[in-house]
Design a protein around this motif. Structure first.
Motif, mmCIF file in Angstrom:
data_model
loop_
_atom_site.group_PDB
_atom_site.id
_atom_site.type_symbol
_atom_site.label_atom_id
_atom_site.label_comp_id
_atom_site.label_asym_id
_atom_site.label_seq_id
_atom_site.Cartn_x
_atom_site.Cartn_y
_atom_site.Cartn_z
ATOM 1 N N LEU A 20 0.817 -1.271 0.130
ATOM 2 C CA LEU A 20 0.016 0.035 0.053
ATOM 3 C C LEU A 20 0.886 1.297 -0.135
ATOM 4 C CD1 LEU A 20 -2.603 1.347 0.310
ATOM 5 C CD2 LEU A 20 -2.618 1.244 2.718
ATOM 6 N N GLN A 21 2.099 1.231 0.761
ATOM 7 C CA GLN A 21 3.055 2.424 0.781
ATOM 8 C C GLN A 21 3.398 2.590 -0.657
ATOM 9 O OE1 GLN A 21 6.379 2.016 3.195
ATOM 10 N NE2 GLN A 21 5.590 3.911 4.465
ATOM 11 N N TYR A 22 3.705 1.622 -1.335
ATOM 12 C CA TYR A 22 4.190 1.664 -2.685
ATOM 13 C C TYR A 22 3.323 2.195 -3.678
ATOM 14 C CZ TYR A 22 6.063 0.482 -7.408
ATOM 15 O OH TYR A 22 6.335 0.576 -8.549
ATOM 16 N N GLU A 23 1.935 1.939 -3.323
ATOM 17 C CA GLU A 23 0.828 2.665 -4.230
ATOM 18 C C GLU A 23 0.751 4.071 -3.629
ATOM 19 O OE1 GLU A 23 -2.916 0.518 -4.090
ATOM 20 O OE2 GLU A 23 -1.842 -1.449 -4.739
ATOM 21 N N MET A 24 0.913 4.387 -2.722
ATOM 22 C CA MET A 24 0.715 5.746 -2.265
ATOM 23 C C MET A 24 2.041 6.682 -2.819
ATOM 24 S SD MET A 24 -0.518 5.908 1.801
ATOM 25 C CE MET A 24 0.594 4.758 2.251
ATOM 26 N N MET A 25 3.233 5.993 -2.949
ATOM 27 C CA MET A 25 4.252 6.762 -3.535
ATOM 28 C C MET A 25 4.186 6.844 -4.904
ATOM 29 S SD MET A 25 7.533 5.450 -1.144
ATOM 30 C CE MET A 25 7.320 3.761 -1.426
#
Length: 266
Positions: free
Chosen positions: A94-99
């Motif tokens: 999810l953090q990768y998607e946010m970035m």
């Protein structure tokens, strides 16, 4: 040429958020990459297999117990380890998607905000069940006894525990946002004490009193004890009740915190 009658009401064609439907859509969306590339499930088993192949023989040698009896104690801990390491790190996706900006696009979609978290959390059930079955089947020829009802109940317990832990991992990702170092710092700081203080790898019976005291309030410890009782066929053990209680409380807290965090996400 069409004309619009003055005062006529236009039909409402807007897509309304439906939590149940939206959760299902998010769940199927998250499962598609797993189905298309099942090798990732196998690859993620490397760490548990290393513990099973290298740590178990050391435990067998030091305990002096038969192989089957030692595996009966050790394998349930490995299954909980799969959940602990797998779902505990899933927030990084999810953090990768946010970035990359893809998370922001899902936020403006006509979906219930809660479904974005719940659907992701429920996705964790599939890899947990598949990976656990693989480990059980690998250990079976070496003397590990499989109790049918205990296996089914044990997998259900791991699923509930995984949903809670996965939700907390997503919550951490939503809070840390693009600070990847902070996510992994907090995750690693919490994971290893939870692992050691659960009696997952080594029994805590001979540990210092303070360590045993902390273990009694460690939900991972009760899930491990419940899995051992279930795979031994002791379905009525009090440890099973405590394991379910711990998993359900963790799932409730994780889902509450995750839904709250994603509703505030921007």
């Amino acid at each position: 040429m069409t004309t619009t009658t003055p005062g006529a009401v236009r039909p409402d064609t807007a897509v309304r958020a439906n939590p149940a439907r939206d959760t299902w859509n998010v769940l199927t969306r998250e499962l598609k990459p797993v189905v298309r590339d099942p090798f990732t499930l196998i690859f993620s088993l490397v760490q548990p297999l290393v513990f099973l192949g290298l740590f178990a023989p050391l435990l067998i040698g030091s305990s002096g117990l038969p192989v089957g009896e030692t595996l009966q104690w050790f394998v349930p801990g490995v299954l909980v380890m799969i959940v602990l390491f797998g779902t505990g790190a899933t927030g990084s996706n999810l953090q990768y998607e946010m970035m990359t900006g893809s998370h922001e696009r899902t936020l403006v979609a006509p979906l219930a905000r809660s479904s974005l978290l719940v659907g992701r959390a429920l996705k964790e059930i599939a890899p947990i069940v598949v990976q656990s079955l693989i480990i059980v089947l690998i250990a079976w020829p070496f003397g590990f006894t499989i109790n049918g009802p205990g296996l089914v109940i044990g997998l259900a317990l791991l699923a509930v525990f995984g949903v809670g832990l996965g939700s907390l991992s997503y919550t951490l990702a939503l809070k840390t946002k693009d600070r990847e170092w902070l996510f992994w710092g907090v995750q690693q700081t919490l994971i290893f004490p939870l692992l050691i203080l659960s009696g997952m790898l080594l029994p805590l019976d001979d540990g210092p009193p303070w360590m045993r005291a902390i273990a009694t309030v460690n939900p991972v410890n009760w899930v491990v004890q419940a899995e051992r009782a279930l795979f031994a066929g002791d379905l009525g053990s009090v440890n099973v009740l405590w394991g379910w209680f711990s998993a359900i409380i963790l799932a409730a807290i994780g889902l509450w915190a995750g839904v709250r965090a994603i509703r505030k996400s921007s």
